[in-house]
Design a protein around this motif. Structure first.
Motif, mmCIF file in Angstrom:
data_model
loop_
_atom_site.group_PDB
_atom_site.id
_atom_site.type_symbol
_atom_site.label_atom_id
_atom_site.label_comp_id
_atom_site.label_asym_id
_atom_site.label_seq_id
_atom_site.Cartn_x
_atom_site.Cartn_y
_atom_site.Cartn_z
ATOM 1 N N ASP A 102 0.792 -1.231 0.000
ATOM 2 C CA ASP A 102 0.000 0.000 0.000
ATOM 3 C C ASP A 102 0.825 1.283 0.000
ATOM 4 O O ASP A 102 0.545 2.206 -0.751
ATOM 5 C CB ASP A 102 -0.948 0.005 1.208
ATOM 6 N N GLY A 127 -5.246 1.063 -10.643
ATOM 7 C CA GLY A 127 -5.961 1.237 -9.386
ATOM 8 C C GLY A 127 -5.641 2.545 -8.685
ATOM 9 O O GLY A 127 -4.790 3.324 -9.117
ATOM 10 N N GLU A 128 -6.330 2.763 -7.589
ATOM 11 C CA GLU A 128 -6.197 4.019 -6.837
ATOM 12 C C GLU A 128 -4.832 4.144 -6.174
ATOM 13 O O GLU A 128 -4.277 3.171 -5.659
ATOM 14 C CB GLU A 128 -7.292 4.105 -5.769
ATOM 15 N N PHE A 149 -8.184 5.178 -12.578
ATOM 16 C CA PHE A 149 -7.997 6.162 -11.504
ATOM 17 C C PHE A 149 -7.823 7.531 -12.135
ATOM 18 O O PHE A 149 -7.269 7.657 -13.237
ATOM 19 C CB PHE A 149 -6.767 5.819 -10.665
ATOM 20 N N THR A 190 -13.279 4.089 0.936
ATOM 21 C CA THR A 190 -12.030 3.425 0.538
ATOM 22 C C THR A 190 -11.415 3.980 -0.736
ATOM 23 O O THR A 190 -10.214 4.234 -0.789
ATOM 24 C CB THR A 190 -12.245 1.909 0.380
ATOM 25 N N THR A 191 -12.210 4.160 -1.790
ATOM 26 C CA THR A 191 -11.653 4.641 -3.064
ATOM 27 C C THR A 191 -12.536 5.725 -3.655
ATOM 28 O O THR A 191 -13.742 5.785 -3.396
ATOM 29 C CB THR A 191 -11.516 3.502 -4.099
ATOM 30 N N SER A 192 -11.933 6.564 -4.488
ATOM 31 C CA SER A 192 -12.689 7.632 -5.146
ATOM 32 C C SER A 192 -13.687 7.060 -6.148
ATOM 33 O O SER A 192 -14.755 7.645 -6.373
ATOM 34 C CB SER A 192 -11.738 8.602 -5.846
ATOM 35 N N SER A 193 -13.374 5.917 -6.754
ATOM 36 C CA SER A 193 -14.294 5.340 -7.742
ATOM 37 C C SER A 193 -15.590 4.887 -7.068
ATOM 38 O O SER A 193 -16.686 5.117 -7.606
ATOM 39 C CB SER A 193 -13.634 4.169 -8.475
#
Length: 334
Positions: A102, A127-128, A149, A190-193
């Protein structure tokens, strides 16, 4: 068989070579109808864009979080990798897979860039990516293309799905089929998506005068759950929008455990349109972009950067693939 060129496409359609060039490169100045006609004709004739010699024999890296790529239900980033690898092979180039943890993207990349001979021409990152890594990447003098992303704060090249619009479209699809109690499954922290998909879902509800219910948000990436704990709302929605196909698959299992039928009692719709959609029963309706489009556009942006450094973005338009997991709500069938 003679080579298909811009001239041969132009002659086939009785238009100018300039118009063909604009259509194939998505340049302004021609109608959408002509652009589509040119692309379809080029495809039928077997046209392949010419790639100059200096764009061949290159070495690239496909960097991805180890947890993303090795997740048991993962079919999204792995599929993009296989397509991108094929695109690189087409220009006699290589694509090296690089796993990172990470918080170790930049240090892992630095080690790889220092040790790999010959040198790496560019890096695809799937990915992010966190803010700190984005800041540190600015120090590396090498082209980057981010896949799935987007960040408006950093001048990199990005290939991504317009998640907000995709989710709006998916939610509207459920509403048009009579659903008014629609749940959302995904951890929006968790993620912007996932967050963009949640906001697109909220916008569609709002535009149709449907109040968003807090208890209909399952703020959990349920595909990563190892148990069958009861996380479903007591007031069960008639439809769920899941943040990815793997989450939808886990939702299938949770609903089946409670003897709730799909789509008889609850409809399910998700994102990514992976091969998983065709293997579960009933087959899953999902929205996404063909993975080969991610690959082709990513390599295109990378090669453009090698020719003239710049930041290019490609927001890919989603499409909905209807299968068997969505039906009108039970009350609407009576």
């Amino acid at each position: 068989m003679s080579k298909v060129t811009l001239d041969s496409i132009a002659k086939e359609l009785n238009i100018s070579k300039v118009a063909v060039h604009k259509a194939l490169n998505d340049k302004p100045g021609i109608s959408a109808e002509l652009r589509a006609k040119v692309k379809e004709t080029a495809k039928q004739l077997g046209y392949r864009p010419c790639i100059s010699h200096y764009k061949t024999g290159l070495h690239f890296i496909y960097a991805i979080k180890k947890s993303f790529f090795l997740f048991a239900g993962e079919q999204f980033y792995t599929t993009i990798y296989y397509f991108l690898n094929a695109e690189c092979e087409r220009i006699d180039s290589t694509l090296n897979l690089l796993f990172y943890e990470d918080d170790d993207l930049v240090s892992t990349l630095n080690k790889k860039l220092a040790s790999y001979k010959p040198s790496i021409a560019g890096v695809f990152i799937a990915g992010e990516v966190g803010k700190l890594s984005l800041q540190q990447l600015c120090e590396l003098r090498i082209p980057f293309v981010f896949i799935d992303f987007f960040s408006p704060l950093y001048p990199y090249s990005y290939v991504y799905l317009d998640n907000y619009t995709a989710s709006y479209t998916a939610t509207q699809y459920l509403i048009d089929r009579g659903h008014r109690k629609i749940g959302f499954v995904g951890d929006i922290t968790t993620t912007s998506s996932i967050k963009d998909r949640y906001f697109g879902y909220l916008k569609a509800l709002s535009d149709n005068g449907i109040p968003a219910r807090n208890n209909h948000l399952v703020c959990n990436n349920i595909e990563k759950m190892s148990t069958y704990e009861d996380i479903l709302p007591a007031d069960l929605p008639t439809a769920f929008l899941c943040h990815c196909d793997s989450a939808a698959h886990k939702l299938y299992l949770l609903l089946k455990f409670k003897n709730i039928s799909i789509p008889g009692d609850v409809s399910v719709l998700s994102f990514d349109n992976t091969d998983l959609c065709k293997t579960i029963v009933p087959q899953l309706t999902s929205i996404g972009v063909p993975k080969e489009k991610y690959a082709k556009k990513s390599l295109e942006l990378m090669l453009e950067q090698l020719e003239k450094p710049h930041a290019g973005c490609a927001a890919l338009k989603p499409y909905l693939c209807e299968r068997e997991s969505v039906a009108p709500p039970p009350a609407a069938k009576e």
